[in-house]
Structures are given as C-alpha cells and as structure tokens.
Design an enzyme around this catalytic site. Sequence first.
Site, PDB file in Angstrom:
ATOM      1  N   LYS A 150      -3.881 100.521  99.578  1.00 45.76           N
ATOM      2  CA  LYS A 150      -4.418  99.358  98.965  1.00 45.76           C
ATOM      3  C   LYS A 150      -3.973  99.785  97.604  1.00 45.76           C
ATOM      4  O   LYS A 150      -4.259 100.845  97.163  1.00 45.76           O
ATOM      5  CB  LYS A 150      -5.980  99.375  99.094  1.00 45.76           C
ATOM      6  CG  LYS A 150      -6.593  98.204  98.533  1.00 45.76           C
ATOM      7  CD  LYS A 150      -8.136  98.257  98.752  1.00 45.76           C
ATOM      8  CE  LYS A 150      -9.016  97.162  97.989  1.00 45.76           C
ATOM      9  NZ  LYS A 150     -10.097  97.035  98.373  1.00 45.76           N
ATOM     10  N   SER A 206     -11.891  92.554  99.335  1.00 50.41           N
ATOM     11  CA  SER A 206     -10.947  92.641  98.447  1.00 50.41           C
ATOM     12  C   SER A 206      -9.749  93.292  99.226  1.00 50.41           C
ATOM     13  O   SER A 206      -8.617  93.042  98.742  1.00 50.41           O
ATOM     14  CB  SER A 206     -11.332  93.489  97.232  1.00 50.41           C
ATOM     15  OG  SER A 206     -11.876  94.783  97.526  1.00 50.41           O
ATOM     16  N   SER A 220     -15.644  95.169 101.399  1.00 51.05           N
ATOM     17  CA  SER A 220     -14.309  94.943 101.433  1.00 51.05           C
ATOM     18  C   SER A 220     -13.202  95.633 102.521  1.00 51.05           C
ATOM     19  O   SER A 220     -12.104  95.183 102.339  1.00 51.05           O
ATOM     20  CB  SER A 220     -13.799  95.505  99.714  1.00 51.05           C
ATOM     21  OG  SER A 220     -14.293  94.689  98.876  1.00 51.05           O
TER      22      SER A 220
END
EC number: 6.3.5.7
Length: 503
Positions: free
Chosen positions: A79, A154, A178
């Site tokens: 990420k 996210s 997330s």
Amino acid sequence: MDLMSLTAVELGKKIQAKEVTVEEAVKAAIASIKAKEEKINSFVTIDEEGALKKAAEVQAKIDAGELKGALAGVPVAIKDNMCTEGLLTTCSSKILYNFIPTYTAEAVKRLEDAGCVIVGKTNMDEFAMGSTTETSAFGATKNPWNTEHVPGGSSGGSCAAVAAEEVPFALGSDTGGSIRQPSSFCGVTGIKPTYGTVSRYGLIAYGSSLDQIGPIAKDVTDCAIILEAIASYDTKDSTSVNRDDLKFTEALVDDVKGMKIGIPKDYLGDGLDPEVKSAILAAADELKKKGAVVEEFDLGLVEYAIPAYYVIACAEASSNLARFDGVKYGYRTKEYTDLHNMYKKSRSEGFGPEVKRRIMLGSFVLSSGYYDAYYLKALRVKALIKKAFDDAFAKYDVILGPAAPTTAPKLGESLSDPIQMYLGDIYTISVNLAGLPGISLPCGMDKNGLPIGLQLIGDCFKEKNIIRAAYSFEKTRELKRSTIAEEYSNKNTADTNKSAGAQ
C-alpha cells in the site's frame, strides 16, 4: 499455469521445489498487472526493473540454501502509505507526488528479509481517508468482480490487486476498517492485528492511535503466515508491544469445538442489508455445526463509535498532516508571495477535498473552545467502547458479525454523500477504537454477484482465536475467483490452445 492464481504459500512451495524460478514468478506478476491495470487501476507505481533485480538476488540466496521460508521469492504489493527506500511513495496524494523515501517501513523490511519481492505500490484513498479508493489523486480503483463498483477502502488497491490475481498477497493498513471492509468488498481475506503487534515505523500516519498494518491474501493460511512474518517488537515504534506469542500459524487448525462465539444484536439491526445478514447468520450456523457455541448478545455503544472515531482520527490527522507544507519535499505551489502564502497555497492545492475536510474537522475539535466538548468526550467514549468489549470477551472467545453493512456500492455513490461513506465502516471502527484484532473473509455472494465478508473479532493479543475460527469456517467453502481473474485466465488458456493448434 497461471502462477498468480496460486496462493502465496502454494507459489512459495513451487519456488522452493525449483518448479518455478523467482524471476518467472515476478514476470508473471508484472504481466498480470499490465494486462489488468487499464480495467481496475490498483497500482500507483510498478517497479519492474527493481523487482527483476531483486528476484535475481533472492534466487541466488534460495539456491545457496540461505532462504527457505514459505514466502521466499513470492511477489508482493505494498500500500502506497508505507515508505519504501528509493521507490516513489505518494499516499495517493498530489502533495507527495514526487516523494522518494530514504528508508523502508519496518513491516516491509521484514517481508524483504523473508525473501518477498516488491513489484509495486498500490492505490488507496488519499492519506487513507476514505472507504472507496475514490479519493486518490491517481484515479479510482475498480472492483475486480464488477468494475462499475468500488473495491472499498482505503486499502482498495491492495485488495483489488489480490482479488484480480495481479499478486498473491499485499500489505494494507487499517485505521477504521481499511483492510477488513475492502477485503469484504473484493472477496479476499484480510487481518487487522492487535494495536502494537506490527510496527508502524515507516507507515505515513493518519490516526496514530488507530493505525495498524496487516496482510491481505486469498486465504486464511496465507494471512497467518504473512502476519507471522511482519509482526515484531520494534524499538523504533513507541507503541510496539513486546509479545512472545507470534506463532499465528499454530492456529491453523480445523477445530472450533467448544469455542464461544457471540453475535452482537446491535450488528443485526437497521442498516444491514438482508442478503448480508442472511450470509452472516449462515456462517454462524456453519461454525455451530462444527461444535462452536453461538449466541446473540447486547454489545451496546455501537452507535457512538462513528462520531467518536471521526473526532479522534481527524484530530490526529490534523496534527500528523501538518508536516506536509511544501518546504523540504512534496508538492510546492509555483507562485507565492511569502512563506505563509507558500504554506497555504501548497496545502490547498496539494490536498484533496476529503483530506481537507478531515483536517478542518480535526483542527476544530482541538481548538481551545471545543477541546473538552468534543475531543475529550470522544476519548471517554473510546474508553467505554473498550470496556464493552472487555465485558464481552469475559464471556466469548470470538465476536462474529458483518465486515460491512452492504456489498460494494457503485462508483460515485459514496462520494456524493460523505455521511453514507462514514456509515459504511460502522462494524469495523469500534475494533480500532478498542485496539482489537479482526479478520474479514468471504462468506457468500449477493444477487448481483458481489462478495459478502464475514468479520471475526478477538480480544487483545488473541489473534489465534479469530484465525482458528476463520480457518475452520473457510474449510466449509470453496474459494471463488473474481470476474477479472477468470477473464484473464480464460484468455491465457485460449491463447495457449490457439498457439498449440498453430504448431
């Protein structure tokens, strides 16, 4: 063979058995990413050159007998809010469009030490603020099951990359759901560990008291092995906990006989999609058939979790994001009159609307006239939520419920209604406020062919309980492949057959 259709453990075994080279695995990942990116946009950066160079280094160590772990040679996506030395790290924000870190996040370094090969950085909601991966400055990520829908957020890029079989696994971060919510939307498995289990060193902070890094993979076995690799005590992170029970793979046992599982009645009320509710209760029945003791109970305080979370998270974000001012790195406005004007314009132009909304909210609740009324009150609610979970875990080993109230909404639906987007995290946020571990794994499909995620929550430092329950439930189901993954696999098969026929 489509190497990216394998789990991380399956691919690792083939590499150790010399059936596949690390270079072949990395090239397969890069090819898969390039073939699918136009449809799903799960990556911000693809590091083909660096990955192939690393693949050669890892292969040499494997051949010399220096690397024998389950993850050695396996490609991974990170990420884009975790620092990677020499590799662009943007947090999917214009303000960090050119930021290249000089060090690597501890969790990422531990994967590199295990022999994993980073193939790229995944898209995300800007600074992890969002639940759909639509607030990214680099465009929205699409759901691999249906590209008209969001992947969640996210960590939507990481979850979409795994679901699309671009990579066997990825790392995400979880501040209010997330990892778990996009795992639910994308039909993959993701773990948010107990706060302090995985070092936050090198993670670009959103809410420092809530952030945790965790694995996203195809199944529970992969997640347990990856979590074992990245979990550690780290003196560079003041919130890191020195634990001696990090052998999470010991929990990969198909046995829940006598396990006490509680289902909060609060999780089954208004706002929960009937199809999701049905799938969750069916999952509970499967565990019951295997000998678990399952009952409903009153958890309470669920309705206070979202307001408390957004006060605390936004307050911490307003402080954490103050460092991005255009002075030493990142975006700087081209025209300004003085230093103050440069700060103001750089931040105004560099941050997106959702980030600015949360910074303003955080600044407001920390202001002198409202600190007691909002921030301190939110901290008290956080303590009450932790107490409610403590009381529940005095009776239950695991709490079971949905990871999200619905399946993945269509692109654009949540952006037009921020409150609705915030409500999408109602079942995950309280877990972060209490610092607990949680896992999301697939438990069904809705009538539109979109995945439904089951969430299992454990007491602090009791990841083994949720891993055991998740592993046992997973044994009752077959893993399904996303639409994008199936299309790519079918095309490869057709191309291979066509080539063979031509010969």
